[in-house]
Motif scaffolding. Structure first.
Motif, PDB file in Angstrom:
ATOM      1  N   ARG A 162       0.820  -1.208   0.000  1.00 37.33           N
ATOM      2  CA  ARG A 162       0.000   0.000   0.000  1.00 37.33           C
ATOM      3  C   ARG A 162       0.856   1.260   0.000  1.00 37.33           C
ATOM      4  NH1 ARG A 162      -3.083  -0.102  -2.348  1.00 37.33           N
ATOM      5  NH2 ARG A 162      -4.331  -1.706  -1.352  1.00 37.33           N
ATOM      6  N   GLU A 163       1.955   1.249   0.755  1.00 37.17           N
ATOM      7  CA  GLU A 163       2.852   2.408   0.772  1.00 37.17           C
ATOM      8  C   GLU A 163       3.451   2.653  -0.611  1.00 37.17           C
ATOM      9  OE1 GLU A 163       4.130   1.673   5.454  1.00 37.17           O
ATOM     10  OE2 GLU A 163       5.551   1.266   3.824  1.00 37.17           O
ATOM     11  N   PHE A 164       3.860   1.579  -1.282  1.00 34.62           N
ATOM     12  CA  PHE A 164       4.416   1.743  -2.627  1.00 34.62           C
ATOM     13  C   PHE A 164       3.355   2.290  -3.577  1.00 34.62           C
ATOM     14  CE2 PHE A 164       5.210   0.530  -6.976  1.00 34.62           C
ATOM     15  CZ  PHE A 164       6.535   0.907  -7.140  1.00 34.62           C
ATOM     16  N   ASP A 165       2.132   1.776  -3.497  1.00 34.32           N
ATOM     17  CA  ASP A 165       1.065   2.236  -4.386  1.00 34.32           C
ATOM     18  C   ASP A 165       0.838   3.741  -4.245  1.00 34.32           C
ATOM     19  OD1 ASP A 165       0.691  -0.315  -5.336  1.00 34.32           O
ATOM     20  OD2 ASP A 165      -1.034  -0.758  -4.050  1.00 34.32           O
ATOM     21  N   ILE A 166       0.855   4.234  -3.006  1.00 31.62           N
ATOM     22  CA  ILE A 166       0.630   5.662  -2.778  1.00 31.62           C
ATOM     23  C   ILE A 166       1.805   6.473  -3.313  1.00 31.62           C
ATOM     24  CG2 ILE A 166       0.431   7.447  -0.997  1.00 31.62           C
ATOM     25  CD1 ILE A 166      -1.152   5.460   0.676  1.00 31.62           C
ATOM     26  N   SER A 194     -11.212   1.234   5.061  1.00 31.62           N
ATOM     27  CA  SER A 194     -12.223   2.010   4.359  1.00 31.62           C
ATOM     28  C   SER A 194     -12.174   3.500   4.675  1.00 31.62           C
ATOM     29  CB  SER A 194     -13.622   1.474   4.702  1.00 31.62           C
ATOM     30  OG  SER A 194     -13.850   1.540   6.102  1.00 31.62           O
ATOM     31  N   ASP A 195     -11.424   3.891   5.698  1.00 32.89           N
ATOM     32  CA  ASP A 195     -11.360   5.295   6.102  1.00 32.89           C
ATOM     33  C   ASP A 195     -10.199   5.989   5.388  1.00 32.89           C
ATOM     34  OD1 ASP A 195     -11.286   7.730   7.334  1.00 32.89           O
ATOM     35  OD2 ASP A 195     -11.242   6.969   9.381  1.00 32.89           O
ATOM     36  N   PRO A 196     -10.479   7.074   4.639  1.00 36.42           N
ATOM     37  CA  PRO A 196      -9.400   7.798   3.949  1.00 36.42           C
ATOM     38  C   PRO A 196      -8.325   8.335   4.893  1.00 36.42           C
ATOM     39  CG  PRO A 196     -11.542   8.444   3.076  1.00 36.42           C
ATOM     40  CD  PRO A 196     -11.812   7.605   4.299  1.00 36.42           C
ATOM     41  N   GLN A 197      -8.643   8.391   6.196  1.00 33.77           N
ATOM     42  CA  GLN A 197      -7.647   8.857   7.168  1.00 33.77           C
ATOM     43  C   GLN A 197      -6.390   7.996   7.151  1.00 33.77           C
ATOM     44  OE1 GLN A 197      -7.603  11.435   9.206  1.00 33.77           O
ATOM     45  NE2 GLN A 197      -9.704  12.129   9.566  1.00 33.77           N
ATOM     46  N   VAL A 198      -6.532   6.731   6.721  1.00 35.21           N
ATOM     47  CA  VAL A 198      -5.366   5.846   6.717  1.00 35.21           C
ATOM     48  C   VAL A 198      -4.297   6.339   5.745  1.00 35.21           C
ATOM     49  CG1 VAL A 198      -6.720   3.839   7.402  1.00 35.21           C
ATOM     50  CG2 VAL A 198      -6.323   4.276   4.985  1.00 35.21           C
ATOM     51  N   VAL A 199      -4.707   7.142   4.759  1.00 36.82           N
ATOM     52  CA  VAL A 199      -3.742   7.686   3.802  1.00 36.82           C
ATOM     53  C   VAL A 199      -2.696   8.513   4.529  1.00 36.82           C
ATOM     54  CG1 VAL A 199      -3.441   9.289   1.866  1.00 36.82           C
ATOM     55  CG2 VAL A 199      -5.349   7.659   1.859  1.00 36.82           C
ATOM     56  N   ARG A 204       2.890   9.159   6.342  1.00 33.47           N
ATOM     57  CA  ARG A 204       3.839   9.368   7.450  1.00 33.47           C
ATOM     58  C   ARG A 204       4.903   8.269   7.449  1.00 33.47           C
ATOM     59  NH1 ARG A 204       5.184   7.597  12.239  1.00 33.47           N
ATOM     60  NH2 ARG A 204       3.676   5.891  12.146  1.00 33.47           N
ATOM     61  N   ARG A 205       4.485   7.033   7.229  1.00 34.55           N
ATOM     62  CA  ARG A 205       5.430   5.915   7.216  1.00 34.55           C
ATOM     63  C   ARG A 205       6.365   5.980   6.008  1.00 34.55           C
ATOM     64  NH1 ARG A 205       1.172   1.019   8.655  1.00 34.55           N
ATOM     65  NH2 ARG A 205       0.661   1.715  10.778  1.00 34.55           N
ATOM     66  N   ILE A 206       5.817   6.376   4.855  1.00 37.75           N
ATOM     67  CA  ILE A 206       6.664   6.526   3.662  1.00 37.75           C
ATOM     68  C   ILE A 206       7.771   7.535   3.935  1.00 37.75           C
ATOM     69  CG2 ILE A 206       6.725   7.336   1.266  1.00 37.75           C
ATOM     70  CD1 ILE A 206       3.788   6.326   1.048  1.00 37.75           C
ATOM     71  N   ARG A 207       7.392   8.680   4.486  1.00 37.14           N
ATOM     72  CA  ARG A 207       8.369   9.725   4.793  1.00 37.14           C
ATOM     73  C   ARG A 207       9.432   9.224   5.768  1.00 37.14           C
ATOM     74  NH1 ARG A 207       3.742  14.372   5.592  1.00 37.14           N
ATOM     75  NH2 ARG A 207       4.070  15.479   3.602  1.00 37.14           N
ATOM     76  N   LYS A 208       8.990   8.526   6.783  1.00 34.80           N
ATOM     77  CA  LYS A 208       9.912   8.020   7.802  1.00 34.80           C
ATOM     78  C   LYS A 208      10.914   7.043   7.201  1.00 34.80           C
ATOM     79  CE  LYS A 208       9.979   5.740  12.342  1.00 34.80           C
ATOM     80  NZ  LYS A 208       9.136   5.146  13.424  1.00 34.80           N
ATOM     81  N   LYS A 209      10.449   6.155   6.333  1.00 37.22           N
ATOM     82  CA  LYS A 209      11.326   5.150   5.736  1.00 37.22           C
ATOM     83  C   LYS A 209      12.316   5.785   4.753  1.00 37.22           C
ATOM     84  CE  LYS A 209       8.154   1.240   6.273  1.00 37.22           C
ATOM     85  NZ  LYS A 209       7.355   0.187   5.599  1.00 37.22           N
TER      86      LYS A 209
END
Length: 232
Positions: A162-166, A194-199, A204-209
C-alpha cells in the motif's frame, strides 16, 4: 481461465461480453505462447487486471460498464497497452477511445492474424520502453514502477504494498495536489481500510522510511487544507 505457467511471451487480458469471442481469443493467444486471463464484464476485468497483464484486449460495446469506462478505470493504475475491439467506425468513437486511454483499436469482425500482429507490435514497443520504468528523482531517489522497488542512493527502501502504491501514484502525477479521499479512491484495493484517514498514516510511514534510508528532503509535500503532492 488462467494457465498455471507464465510463458515468456507475457500475459494478455481478454475482455468481451461475447463468450465465443473470448474463447476464440483465449485459444489463439494461448497457442501463441501467451498466458491468457479472461473476463466477460467490466467489473471482472478490473479484478483480473490486478494480475498486471502485459496487454489488454478490451471490447467497447459491453453492457453496464462499457469499454471506455473500464479503460479509464484501468488507466488509473496500469500503463500497459490497451487494444479496443469495436464495431463502431465513426471518427468520434475512435477519438473517444484514445481519450479514454486506449493505444489502438481493431474493428469487428477482425482477423486473428491482424489482431495478433497488432498485439505483438505493441508488446515489442513496450519492451523497448521497459528501461524507462525506472525513474530517478532528486536526492538519489529511484522508483522502479515495473519491479515495484524504491531505492535511495542504492539502498533499498522496504515499503509495504500500500505504501508503494501511494508513493508511485503521487510520483507519477508529480506537481498535482490530491486530497486524501482522492488518493484513497484512486489507489484502491483497501480491503478493510475504508477510512481515507489511513492515507495520512501511510504517508507518514513513507516519509519516515525514506528519511531513514538517507533521503535528505521529503518528496511528498503537504498542502494544508488541500492534500498532498509529489514535489515536481
Amino acid at each position: 481461465m488462467e494457465q498455471n505457467a507464465r510463458p515468456s511471451q507475457g500475459t494478455i487480458l481478454v475482455v468481451d461480453d461475447e463468450p465465443d469471442i473470448v474463447s476464440l481469443l483465449e485459444e489463439y493467444f494461448s497457442s501463441q505462447g501467451f498466458r491468457v486471463l479472461t473476463a466477460l464484464d467490466g467489473e471482472t476485468a478490473l479484478k483480473r487486471a490486478e494480475h498486471s497483464p502485459d496487454l489488454i484486449v478490451l471490447d467497447v460495446g459491453m453492457p453496464f460498464m462499457d469499454g471506455y469506462a473500464v479503460c479509464r478505470r484501468l488507466r488509473e493504475h496500469l500503463s500497459c497497452p490497451i487494444v479496443f475491439l469495436t464495431a463502431r467506425v465513426e471518427d468520434v468513437d475512435a477519438l473517444e477511445g484514445f481519450e479514454a486511454g486506449a493505444d489502438d483499436y481493431v474493428l469487428k469482425p477482425f482477423s486473428l492474424a491482424v489482431l495478433g500482429a497488432r498485439v505483438r507490435a505493441h508488446l515489442a514497443r513496450e519492451s523497448r520502453h521497459q528501461a524507462k520504468a525506472e525513474v530517478r528523482f532528486d536526492g538519489d531517489l529511484v522508483i522502479d514502477y515495473r519491479a515495484r522497488t524504491v531505492q535511495v542512493a542504492g539502498t533499498p527502501v522496504e515499503l509495504t504494498r500500500r505504501e508503494f502504491d501511494i508513493a508511485a501514484f503521487l510520483a507519477k502525477h508529480a506537481g498535482q495536489v490530491f486530497e486524501r479521499e482522492r488518493i484513497h479512491e484512486r489507489v484502491g484495493g483497501w480491503e478493510n481500510e475504508s477510512d481515507p484517514q489511513v492515507v495520512t498514516e501511510h504517508i507518514r510511514r513513507i516519509r519516515k522510511k525514506l528519511a531513514a534510508a538517507g533521503l535528505a528532503h521529503d518528496p511528498i509535500e503537504t498542502i494544508w487544507g488541500m492534500g498532498y503532492k509529489w514535489r515536481a
